[in-house]
Design an enzyme around this catalytic site. Structure first.
Site, mmCIF file in Angstrom:
data_model
loop_
_atom_site.group_PDB
_atom_site.id
_atom_site.type_symbol
_atom_site.label_atom_id
_atom_site.label_comp_id
_atom_site.label_asym_id
_atom_site.label_seq_id
_atom_site.Cartn_x
_atom_site.Cartn_y
_atom_site.Cartn_z
ATOM 1 C CG ASP A 127 -5.775 74.371 76.467
ATOM 2 O OD1 ASP A 127 -4.901 74.448 77.349
ATOM 3 O OD2 ASP A 127 -6.498 75.323 76.136
ATOM 4 C CG HIS A 215 2.449 65.479 100.173
ATOM 5 N ND1 HIS A 215 3.365 64.506 100.503
ATOM 6 C CD2 HIS A 215 1.641 64.934 99.244
ATOM 7 C CE1 HIS A 215 3.122 63.418 99.782
ATOM 8 N NE2 HIS A 215 2.065 63.654 99.018
#
Ligand code: F6P
Length: 321
Positions: A127, A215
């Site tokens: 993290d 996209h």
């Protein structure tokens, strides 16, 4: 100090084995035995310890996971349990501990230090949300894994003219989402640190549709306002939007071969933390700041900065023109 304990605590992170190897061989080079406790603080509480030799750590620098297990220990939050654990460690002649782990693990090490038991932490979490250090062991590998996945998802998204939502790890931290999102050229990045309204998502999307882009990639940290599945549902319920699909990368980001960067960081931090504890340091954390490893007192370290503070609006512009 003749013997030290070693644990890998919290969620595992790629590079933890490289740190285990570095701690073990540094201690042995100084005539000190290393005792690994299984599964984090639980191994300390239950006194499940095993001697780690130089041979045991041979060949593990490039392996993911942790050869001594990893884990969170709710029992270790109870003061009496910690006191008992320290008494048993002392009884076994163990004079200190090196803890490899994230924020919760650092808090446990601080409690041990407060009981007068020497403890030094090596920051290991994908993290990258620990105080005082610019980077933690495992984050680089996790970002590489996420970017590879997003690149693949972008191919199929463009083929079908879809919005692809990619959920990455980070309950409280948007670091992986932000860095993987930049590296993969995502159209939007949603994090726990920065709130976004659904109207913002639809506005970005309709502008992208106007530009005929095929996209629309949204990287969603698991702690963001919506989970990827929920947001895909909201998008698919709207008329003026791309068709949406979502993918949850999950624990794929935690396993796997650590990058050379993580191996080197873990090695350098493991060496520094072991030298520090054997030289009398305690209540400290191995950090990486300004291109240097420093072992610093963990109580005064500044919290990790919100990665969105670093002028990402300018970076975001690159996907919107
Ligand atoms: O702390 C690392 C981390 O992978 C977080 O990104 C994630 O939210 C959490 O661990 C998941 O933890 P667990 O292994 O307990 O499910």
């Amino acid at each position: 100090m003749d013997k030290i304990a070693l644990i890998a605590s919290g969620g595992d992170a790629p590079g933890m084995n490289a740190a285990i190897r570095a701690v073990t061989r540094t201690a042995i080079s100084r005539g000190v035995e290393v005792w690994g406790a299984w599964d984090g603080y639980d191994g300390i509480v239950d006194h499940r310890l095993e001697r780690i030799t130089s041979l045991i750590v041979a060949g593990i620098i490039g392996r993911g996971g942790s050869i001594i297990g990893a884990g969170r220990s709710p029992r270790f939050l109870v003061p009496a349990v910690r006191e008992e654990a320290v008494a048993r460690l002392r009884g076994a002649g163990i004079g200190g501990i090196v803890v490899i782990g994230g924020e919760g693990s650092l808090a446990g090490a601080t409690e041990l230090h407060n009981l007068g038991f020497p403890a030094v932490t090596v920051p290991g979490t994908i993290d990258n949300d620990m105080p005082g250090t610019e980077i933690t062991i495992g984050a680089d590998t996790a970002i590489n894994t996420a970017v590879e996945a997003i690149d693949r998802l972008k191919d199929t998204a463009a083929a079908h003219r879809r919005s692809m939502l990619v959920e990455v790890m980070g309950r409280h931290s948007g670091y992986i989402a932000v860095m993987a999102g930049i590296a993969a050229g995502a159209e939007m990045i949603l994090t726990p640190e920065r709130d976004v309204e659904i109207d913002d998502v639809f506005r970005e999307m309709s502008e992208t549709i106007t530009r005929h882009k095929r996209h629309f990639i949204i990287v969603v940290a698991e702690g963001a306002r919506w989970r990827a599945a929920e947001l895909a549902g909201l998008i698919n319920d709207s008329a003026n939007a791309y068709e949406a699909r979502y993918t949850i990368l999950g624990y794929i980001q935690r396993g796997g071969i650590p990058t050379p960067f993580d191996r080197i960081l873990a090695t350098r931090m493991g060496v520094a933390a072991t030298d520090a504890i054997l030289d009398g340091s305690s209540g400290t954390l191995a950090t990486w700041r300004n291109n240097r490893i420093e072992v610093l007192p963990s109580n005064g370290l500044e919290p990790r900065k919100d990665p969105w503070e670093q002028s990402l609006e300018r970076v975001h512009l690159l996907t919107t023109i």
